[in-house]
Design an enzyme around this catalytic site. Structure first.
Site, PDB file in Angstrom:
ATOM      1  N   GLU A 171     -24.926   0.219 -14.876  1.00 12.30           N
ATOM      2  CA  GLU A 171     -24.677   1.658 -14.781  1.00 12.30           C
ATOM      3  C   GLU A 171     -25.892   2.534 -15.074  1.00 12.30           C
ATOM      4  OE1 GLU A 171     -21.933   3.168 -13.752  1.00 12.30           O
ATOM      5  OE2 GLU A 171     -20.864   1.292 -13.420  1.00 12.30           O
ATOM      6  N   SER A 181       4.152  -9.414  16.851  1.00 13.55           N
ATOM      7  CA  SER A 181       4.573  -8.600  18.007  1.00 13.55           C
ATOM      8  C   SER A 181       4.857  -7.147  17.682  1.00 13.55           C
ATOM      9  CB  SER A 181       5.815  -9.233  18.657  1.00 13.55           C
ATOM     10  OG  SER A 181       5.491 -10.472  19.237  1.00 13.55           O
TER      11      SER A 181
END
Length: 859
Positions: free
Chosen positions: A111, A388
């Protein structure tokens, strides 16, 4: 006066003066530009300084309570009622001296590596950010230090406006002046959002590993250190693979900044993140809300919108949650009686068809009861193919939109391969059904017509179409036509895409948040997405009308189990397949599939349901498992719709209907002679409906059956009827015996009574049982085709009784009969040209044709 001759010196001076005149404009302008730039710079500096001073004058005061602890955030449902509060109850404050050195090193390397050296802002990092912002646009890259993150998470909103950045910088400098580096790091360590409702590394250690920080090992510390950048996507419970990649990045940064050795990093990388977290059965259940699956989606949406830190600010989050719908979904999902196996799972998304607002989420069976914020099958399931359910989205809707196909477009289901391959495309039943309409191909879910439709549309146009429905993909392949290609989407995305069909073609991104109200009263307006016109209204309605048949009562319709009587519903089923290698590897039965889907909608709700198993190696093997999404959909939709009015879908003026003859290409209107089985009423985009009437079928005249015979079988007590018949067109070379289906109606009359129908069939014979002696029978046979009837052929048959035989004792009383005169033979007569009944059931055709009609009994 004599003019003085110029000397060489005079000429030199003149030349120099001319050169000065030539150069002076350039120097003058250069001087002006420099002075202007300096002036603008001074003004910019003064203006910037003034603006900075103005912004910081309204910056909030530093508050130690807000700096150290997260402020609770509140969540409200669609009715404005509070349903969850998170923040204060999930904290475990850890002092700096109690934080392991490796944990500090991992956080700093990831950080803010120069944290202990800067004054609250990292100028080196800021310079790199400025360059990135010039290159990629303002806000593209931040340069926030740990100090700035503490300030932002405690006092400021999460936007990237200049005012907020100025206040953040000012408060960061003030924070560094008032607190030590260790105290600031401690604030960050305890307040940062780690995932969901977990704040701070200490709480995260207990939550993900079940032990305090001082018992963690290097790989576990690195995993936690990598999470604050994107807490939910790096959640090691949900996404261990992602978390592992992020952990390895952290370990690499630690080596780069000389926090650990390469050997230590390599050893830590060997460990699997999934094996290092708490086992699923030891994880703590959620207690903060009755609706954990929905709240999970809200938290993910906050993060995806860049507001992951907003929860630490004490915000009020207004959501789209319908508590009644959520309770309905949870009661169904948490009832084991609704599931046919112990381990089968489902994910459910319920969305408002008109607004795209998420009303309810089924994250899985017993979600949030057995496991707190586990894998959410409605939101996180983005790795399974849709089967489908993709066909309406990527095949038939684009064909209507771009090619203006009708629902009666002629397609042929026949053997074919994917373009450029030897891979054969198959249907679920391994059969081919031949010529059919696009409507029939969709509601029976045939694969080959779907691939042909995508080929007709083109993959580029198909990609463009689905992108407007929230489905982003780099490119489309032919197997995407049947949902087995590159596209994977979640139930939430699926429900949102189908909602556009029910909303006249208008798509709104599914969302769970309407607005956020910050502590200062300002309101975020970024959470109501804009509506997108994804398709024409005719496309939306024509697809909807075809999908009605999926849940209707037509033969071979694939989604009948999802039908709710009385509701106007449209929807589509979907299953995916295993590869041949997987069938061999896992020894699956032939019907095994990994996933089953159903997506359906009314004008009120769009619901998508997925069912399957957590591991792909566990297969769906029964039809009941395959139909589970349909049965869950039916239960949820029927309960949600029971107390509200559900309007029917309305056909727009851009759509017209016409009755066509199936198989004609291009489509033609059915004629009055088109057989019923080839007449279909289909929908067309207005202006494209056919005008020409088919002449394939003409008025037919059926000849009467001939050579009708009736033979009595006294042993079996039956009459056998046989006859012959010549079909229309039988004398032509291209005669098709199946072109005109013909049946024969057989009737019987006894002793002159009204005739009764004995049978109707395509056979040219019939057997009539239970014949009684002593009666007169008349049998008729009529050829019929649809509404056309021939003249009947008839035959009579008299079944006479045998004479009574007298008893032996009465023989002596019988008088002999008188002999009769012999009968002279009659002269032969000319044969009758009509049909003669010789009383044995044999019908004899005339020996000579009659002149007036020339009918010889043959065509």
């Amino acid at each position: 006066m004599t003019e003085r001759k110029l000397t060489r010196e005079d000429i030199k001076k003149q030349r120099q003066q001319k050169q000065k005149k030539k150069k002076s404009p350039f120097k003058l302008w250069l001087k002006r530009i420099v002075l202007t730039i300096v002036f603008i710079g001074v003004l910019g500096f003064l203006g910037g300084a003034g603006l900075f001073a103005y912004y910081v004058s309204s910056a909030p005061e530093l508050d130690e309570e807000l700096l150290k602890f997260p402020v609770s955030s509140e969540f409200y449902d669609v009715n404005g009622e509070l349903f969850a509060t998170i923040g204060q109850e999930s904290r475990k404050y850890v002092k700096f001296e109690d934080i392991p050195d490796d944990m500090v090193a991992a956080i700093l390397a990831t950080e803010d590596v120069r944290f202990f050296d800067h004054f609250g802002m990292d100028l080196w990092r800021l310079g790199g950010s400025v360059i990135a912002n010039f290159r990629d646009g303002f806000g593209s890259q931040g340069a926030s230090t740990i100090t700035q993150q503490v300030v932002k998470n405690s006092f400021l909103s999460n936007d990237k406006k200049l005012k907020r950045k100025a206040q953040e910088a000012w408060l960061a400098i003030q924070l560094e002046r008032q607190y030590s580096k260790e105290e600031i790091f401690e604030m960050y360590f305890n307040k940062i959002l780690m995932s969901g409702r977990i704040y701070g590394f200490g709480q995260a250690s207990e939550y993900f590993y079940g032990k305090p920080l001082n018992e963690l090992e290097l790989d576990q510390m690195a995993t936690l250190a990598g999470m604050p950048q994107s807490p939910n996507p790096y959640n090691p419970f949900k996404y261990p693979d992602r978390a592992e990649k992020r952990r390895n990045v952290v370990l690499g940064l630690m080596v780069q900044h000389k926090k650990i050795t390469q050997a230590q990093a390599d050893e830590a990388k060997k460990l699997k993140v999934a094996d290092r977290v708490l086992p699923e059965d030891e994880r703590k259940p959620a207690t903060i809300t009755n609706y954990p699956a929905f709240l999970d989606v809200v938290l993910s949406e906050l993060e995806s919108n860049g507001d992951k830190d907003a929860l630490a600010e004490g915000v009020k989050v207004y959501t789209t949650l319908d508590p009644n719908a959520q309770k309905t979904v949870e009661s169904i999902m948490n009832n084991d009686a609704n599931f046919m196996t112990e381990k089968i799972q489902s994910g459910v998304a319920v969305i408002d068809t008109r607004t795209g607002e998420i009303r309810a989420i089924g994250g899985g069976r017993n979600y949030g009861i057995e496991v707190s914020f586990g894998y959410n099958y409605a939101y996180d399931l983005v790795t399974r193919a849709p089967g489908s359910t993709m066909k309406p989205l990527i095949d038939y809707a684009p064909a209507i939109e771009y090619l203006k196909w009708s629902t009666g477009e002629t397609l042929v289901d026949e053997p074919m391969k994917y373009t450029g391959t030897n891979q054969t495309i198959t249907n679920w039943d391994n059969k081919y059904a031949g010529t059919m309409t696009a409507r029939q191909a969709l509601y029976t879910s045939r694969n080959i017509p779907a691939v042909k439709t995508l080929q007709a549309v083109g993959t580029d146009k198909a990609k463009n179409f689905v992108s407007r429905l929230g489905i982003d993909v780099d490119y489309v392949v032919e197997s995407d036509a049947i949902g087995g290609g590159r596209i994977n989407i979640s139930p939430i995305q699926m429900a949102g895409a189908y909602a556009a069909f029910g909303n006249n073609g208008v798509y709104t991104t599914p969302h769970s948040i309407t607005k956020i109200v910050y502590r200062d009263g300002s309101t975020s307006t970024d959470y109501k997405p804009k509506e997108i016109i994804a398709m024409s209204d005719y496309t939306a309605y024509m697809v909807t009308d075809m999908l009605r048949d999926v849940v209707g009562n037509k033969p071979n319709a694939s989604g009948t189990a999802a039908n709710v009587p009385g509701l106007d519903i449209a929807g589509k089923t979907g299953t995916t397949n295993y590869s041949a290698d997987e069938f061999s590897k896992y020894n699956f039965p032939s019907l095994a599939v990994p996933d089953s889907w159903f997506a359906g909608y009314t004008t009120n709700y769009s619901i998508a349901v997925w069912s399957g198993y957590e591991q792909r190696s566990d297969a769906i093997t029964t039809w009941d498992e395959r139909r589970l999404p349909q049965t869950l959909f039916k239960s949820i939709m029927s309960q949600l719709s029971s107390s509200i009015e559900t309007p029917r879908f309305t056909q727009p003026s851009s759509v017209v209907s016409a009755t066509v003859e199936v198989g004609t290409s291009p489509l033609k209107l059915a004629s009055e002679f088109t057989p019923d089985n080839l007449r279909m009423t289909e929908l067309f985009v207005k202006g494209t409906e056919p005008q020409e009437v088919s002449d394939t079928f003409e008025q037919i005249e059926l000849d009467a059956p001939f050579n009708l015979q009736a033979i009595y079988n006294d042993l079996a007590n039956v009459v056998d009827l046989t006859w012959e018949h010549q079909a229309p067109g039988a004398s032509e070379e291209d005669f098709d015996p199946n072109a005109v289906p013909i049946s024969f109606e057989v009737t019987m009359s006894i002793d002159g009574a009204a005739p009764t129908t004995i049978s109707v069939s395509g056979a040219n014979y019939a057997t009539i049982p239970a014949i009684e002696i002593g009666h007169d029978y008349v049998f008729t046979v009529t050829a019929i085709s649809d509404d056309i009837r021939s003249e009947p052929a008839s035959v009579s048959l008299s079944i006479e009784g045998l004479p009574e035989v007298p008893d032996e004792e009465d023989w002596d009383n019988i008088e002999p009969e008188e002999p009769t005169e012999p009968i002279e033979p009659e002269e032969p007569t000319e044969p009758d040209t009509g049909t003669e009944d010789n009383n044995n059931g044999q019908v004899t055709p005339p020996t000579e044709p009659e002149e007036e009609d020339g009918d010889t009994g043959e065509e």
